[in-house]
Design a protein around this motif. Structure first.
Motif, PDB file in Angstrom:
ATOM      1  N   GLN A 223       0.850  -1.189   0.000  1.00 34.07           N
ATOM      2  CA  GLN A 223       0.000   0.000   0.000  1.00 34.07           C
ATOM      3  C   GLN A 223       0.886   1.239   0.000  1.00 34.07           C
ATOM      4  OE1 GLN A 223      -2.613  -0.138   3.318  1.00 34.07           O
ATOM      5  NE2 GLN A 223      -3.872  -1.751   2.454  1.00 34.07           N
ATOM      6  N   VAL A 224       0.494   2.226  -0.758  1.00 33.38           N
ATOM      7  CA  VAL A 224       1.255   3.462  -0.836  1.00 33.38           C
ATOM      8  C   VAL A 224       0.861   4.358   0.329  1.00 33.38           C
ATOM      9  CG1 VAL A 224       1.726   5.499  -2.228  1.00 33.38           C
ATOM     10  CG2 VAL A 224       1.386   3.278  -3.321  1.00 33.38           C
ATOM     11  N   ARG A 225       1.853   4.816   1.058  1.00 32.74           N
ATOM     12  CA  ARG A 225       1.604   5.685   2.200  1.00 32.74           C
ATOM     13  C   ARG A 225       2.590   6.832   2.136  1.00 32.74           C
ATOM     14  NH1 ARG A 225       1.395   0.402   3.618  1.00 32.74           N
ATOM     15  NH2 ARG A 225       3.587   0.412   4.168  1.00 32.74           N
ATOM     16  N   GLU A 226       2.357   7.755   1.207  1.00 28.01           N
ATOM     17  CA  GLU A 226       3.289   8.858   0.978  1.00 28.01           C
ATOM     18  C   GLU A 226       3.521   9.698   2.223  1.00 28.01           C
ATOM     19  OE1 GLU A 226       2.811  11.146  -2.683  1.00 28.01           O
ATOM     20  OE2 GLU A 226       1.313   9.656  -3.222  1.00 28.01           O
ATOM     21  N   GLU A 227       2.509   9.835   3.065  1.00 31.20           N
ATOM     22  CA  GLU A 227       2.670  10.712   4.222  1.00 31.20           C
ATOM     23  C   GLU A 227       3.689  10.169   5.214  1.00 31.20           C
ATOM     24  OE1 GLU A 227      -0.695   7.840   5.136  1.00 31.20           O
ATOM     25  OE2 GLU A 227      -0.101   9.057   3.435  1.00 31.20           O
ATOM     26  N   ASN A 228       4.104   8.910   5.065  1.00 30.58           N
ATOM     27  CA  ASN A 228       5.083   8.331   5.977  1.00 30.58           C
ATOM     28  C   ASN A 228       6.521   8.635   5.565  1.00 30.58           C
ATOM     29  OD1 ASN A 228       3.091   7.145   7.549  1.00 30.58           O
ATOM     30  ND2 ASN A 228       2.959   5.405   6.170  1.00 30.58           N
ATOM     31  N   ILE A 229       6.706   9.160   4.381  1.00 27.03           N
ATOM     32  CA  ILE A 229       8.058   9.477   3.933  1.00 27.03           C
ATOM     33  C   ILE A 229       8.414  10.867   4.452  1.00 27.03           C
ATOM     34  CG2 ILE A 229       9.541   9.845   1.927  1.00 27.03           C
ATOM     35  CD1 ILE A 229       7.759   7.874   0.422  1.00 27.03           C
ATOM     36  N   PRO A 230       9.442  10.949   5.295  1.00 27.15           N
ATOM     37  CA  PRO A 230       9.791  12.253   5.850  1.00 27.15           C
ATOM     38  C   PRO A 230      10.189  13.235   4.746  1.00 27.15           C
ATOM     39  CG  PRO A 230      11.327  10.550   6.591  1.00 27.15           C
ATOM     40  CD  PRO A 230      10.317   9.883   5.718  1.00 27.15           C
TER      41      PRO A 230
ATOM     42  N   ALA B  79       5.185   2.332  -4.121  1.00 25.50           N
ATOM     43  CA  ALA B  79       5.010   1.299  -3.100  1.00 25.50           C
ATOM     44  C   ALA B  79       6.311   0.523  -2.889  1.00 25.50           C
ATOM     45  CB  ALA B  79       3.878   0.354  -3.507  1.00 25.50           C
ATOM     46  N   MET B  80       6.959   0.151  -3.981  1.00 23.52           N
ATOM     47  CA  MET B  80       8.224  -0.579  -3.860  1.00 23.52           C
ATOM     48  C   MET B  80       9.301   0.293  -3.224  1.00 23.52           C
ATOM     49  SD  MET B  80       8.560  -2.842  -7.321  1.00 23.52           S
ATOM     50  CE  MET B  80       9.803  -3.951  -6.677  1.00 23.52           C
ATOM     51  N   LEU B  81       9.327   1.567  -3.594  1.00 22.02           N
ATOM     52  CA  LEU B  81      10.301   2.480  -3.015  1.00 22.02           C
ATOM     53  C   LEU B  81      10.075   2.604  -1.512  1.00 22.02           C
ATOM     54  CD1 LEU B  81      12.651   4.446  -3.281  1.00 22.02           C
ATOM     55  CD2 LEU B  81      10.999   6.222  -3.905  1.00 22.02           C
ATOM     56  N   GLU B  82       8.842   2.727  -1.107  1.00 19.94           N
ATOM     57  CA  GLU B  82       8.544   2.805   0.322  1.00 19.94           C
ATOM     58  C   GLU B  82       9.012   1.544   1.039  1.00 19.94           C
ATOM     59  OE1 GLU B  82       4.907   3.617   3.455  1.00 19.94           O
ATOM     60  OE2 GLU B  82       4.418   2.901   1.450  1.00 19.94           O
ATOM     61  N   ASP B  83       8.758   0.392   0.435  1.00 18.72           N
ATOM     62  CA  ASP B  83       9.183  -0.869   1.030  1.00 18.72           C
ATOM     63  C   ASP B  83      10.709  -0.912   1.166  1.00 18.72           C
ATOM     64  OD1 ASP B  83       8.578  -3.558   1.990  1.00 18.72           O
ATOM     65  OD2 ASP B  83       9.508  -4.267   0.122  1.00 18.72           O
ATOM     66  N   ILE B  84      11.423  -0.467   0.151  1.00 18.82           N
ATOM     67  CA  ILE B  84      12.887  -0.434   0.195  1.00 18.82           C
ATOM     68  C   ILE B  84      13.368   0.522   1.283  1.00 18.82           C
ATOM     69  CG2 ILE B  84      14.961   0.270  -1.079  1.00 18.82           C
ATOM     70  CD1 ILE B  84      13.442  -0.721  -3.649  1.00 18.82           C
ATOM     71  N   LEU B  85      12.743   1.705   1.359  1.00 22.50           N
ATOM     72  CA  LEU B  85      13.128   2.688   2.377  1.00 22.50           C
ATOM     73  C   LEU B  85      12.893   2.148   3.782  1.00 22.50           C
ATOM     74  CD1 LEU B  85      11.689   5.905   0.673  1.00 22.50           C
ATOM     75  CD2 LEU B  85      14.115   5.341   0.970  1.00 22.50           C
ATOM     76  N   ILE B  86      11.819   1.386   3.973  1.00 16.17           N
ATOM     77  CA  ILE B  86      11.538   0.775   5.279  1.00 16.17           C
ATOM     78  C   ILE B  86      12.573  -0.305   5.585  1.00 16.17           C
ATOM     79  CG2 ILE B  86       9.914  -0.708   6.539  1.00 16.17           C
ATOM     80  CD1 ILE B  86       7.643   0.908   5.112  1.00 16.17           C
TER      81      ILE B  86
ATOM     82  N   LYS C 218      15.573  -0.573   4.567  1.00 18.47           N
ATOM     83  CA  LYS C 218      16.888   0.027   4.803  1.00 18.47           C
ATOM     84  C   LYS C 218      16.878   0.947   6.030  1.00 18.47           C
ATOM     85  CE  LYS C 218      19.133  -0.325   0.443  1.00 18.47           C
ATOM     86  NZ  LYS C 218      20.337  -0.928   0.946  1.00 18.47           N
ATOM     87  N   ASN C 219      15.760   0.953   6.747  1.00 15.39           N
ATOM     88  CA  ASN C 219      15.606   1.773   7.949  1.00 15.39           C
ATOM     89  C   ASN C 219      15.794   3.257   7.685  1.00 15.39           C
ATOM     90  OD1 ASN C 219      14.986  -0.352   9.765  1.00 15.39           O
ATOM     91  ND2 ASN C 219      17.149  -0.896   9.759  1.00 15.39           N
ATOM     92  N   ILE C 220      15.425   3.696   6.508  1.00 21.78           N
ATOM     93  CA  ILE C 220      15.482   5.118   6.196  1.00 21.78           C
ATOM     94  C   ILE C 220      14.199   5.784   6.665  1.00 21.78           C
ATOM     95  CG2 ILE C 220      15.616   6.800   4.306  1.00 21.78           C
ATOM     96  CD1 ILE C 220      17.397   4.727   2.846  1.00 21.78           C
ATOM     97  N   ILE C 221      13.104   5.044   6.592  1.00 18.47           N
ATOM     98  CA  ILE C 221      11.832   5.509   7.160  1.00 18.47           C
ATOM     99  C   ILE C 221      11.282   4.408   8.048  1.00 18.47           C
ATOM    100  CG2 ILE C 221      11.305   7.022   5.208  1.00 18.47           C
ATOM    101  CD1 ILE C 221       9.194   4.932   4.309  1.00 18.47           C
ATOM    102  N   GLN C 222      10.363   4.784   8.905  1.00 18.08           N
ATOM    103  CA  GLN C 222       9.734   3.839   9.821  1.00 18.08           C
ATOM    104  C   GLN C 222       8.518   3.193   9.168  1.00 18.08           C
ATOM    105  OE1 GLN C 222      10.663   3.174  13.129  1.00 18.08           O
ATOM    106  NE2 GLN C 222      12.519   4.327  12.652  1.00 18.08           N
TER     107      GLN C 222
END
Length: 192
Positions: A102-109, A165-172, A174-178
């Motif tokens: 799921q895309v959750r743009e608001e979670n990306i700082p 969505a994939m980018l968010e998963d990768i960022l999570i 790699k612990n770049i975002i929560q």
């Protein structure tokens, strides 16, 4: 040397003007090419081909908008043409995995190290990366992307959604975002 002098010199095919233009824009344009390439060597090849086009098409620059923007558009189109020619943007993708996220743009700082994000974008399959770059970074519409890549506008939209969505998963990972915490209040209120 002023931008106008560089342009005039390049129109006259003066080597010093061409060298100055290259030196002024090559670093920025290499970063543009790098977003589309598999590796630095491919990006450098794209850059060289892009500058050949800049020099051969400089007579088409009409002083409408910025010269740097004009150079950038040539670089982007050069990268896309190289990808299309090599069919690299058609790499296979695990669509089921991408669609399940799921895309959750608001979670990306709003402030993340740009280098980390670029490296994470480079981990996306070429097709997703290309659409994400064209839409989110270069500002093309999905209709324009469809025309550029010879795909349907709806395909561009779905590729972009899956890329985010994939980018968010990768960022999570790699612990770049929560990872977002479930909102139990919303779930509880929706159950009644």
């Amino acid at each position: 040397m002023t931008e106008e002098a560089i342009i005039q010199g390049c129109l006259k095919q003066q080597a010093i003007a061409q060298k100055t233009l290259y030196e002024r824009y090559s670093v920025k344009m290499l970063s543009v090419c790098y977003r589309y390439a598999h590796n630095r060597e491919d990006a450098e090849d794209m850059l060289q081909e892009g500058f050949i086009k800049v020099f051969s098409q400089i007579h088409t620059f009409k002083n409408q908008g910025s010269f740097e923007g004009w150079v950038r558009r040539i670089m982007v189109h050069t990268c896309i043409n190289i990808l299309k020619k090599n069919k690299k943007f058609n790499e296979s993708v695990d669509i089921l995995h991408a669609a399940a996220l799921q895309v959750r743009e608001e979670n990306i700082p709003s402030i993340i190290q740009a280098k980390q994000v670029v490296e994470c974008i480079r981990m996306l399959p070429m097709g997703y990366r290309t659409v994400l770059n064209l839409y989110a970074i270069e500002g093309f519409s999905h209709k324009e992307i469809g025309t550029i890549l010879d795909i349907e506008e709806s395909t561009s939209r779905s590729q972009y959604t899956r890329a985010k969505a994939m980018l968010e998963d990768i960022l999570i990972r790699k612990n770049i975002i929560q990872k977002p915490k479930p909102n139990y209040l919303v779930a509880a209120s929706g159950a009644s």
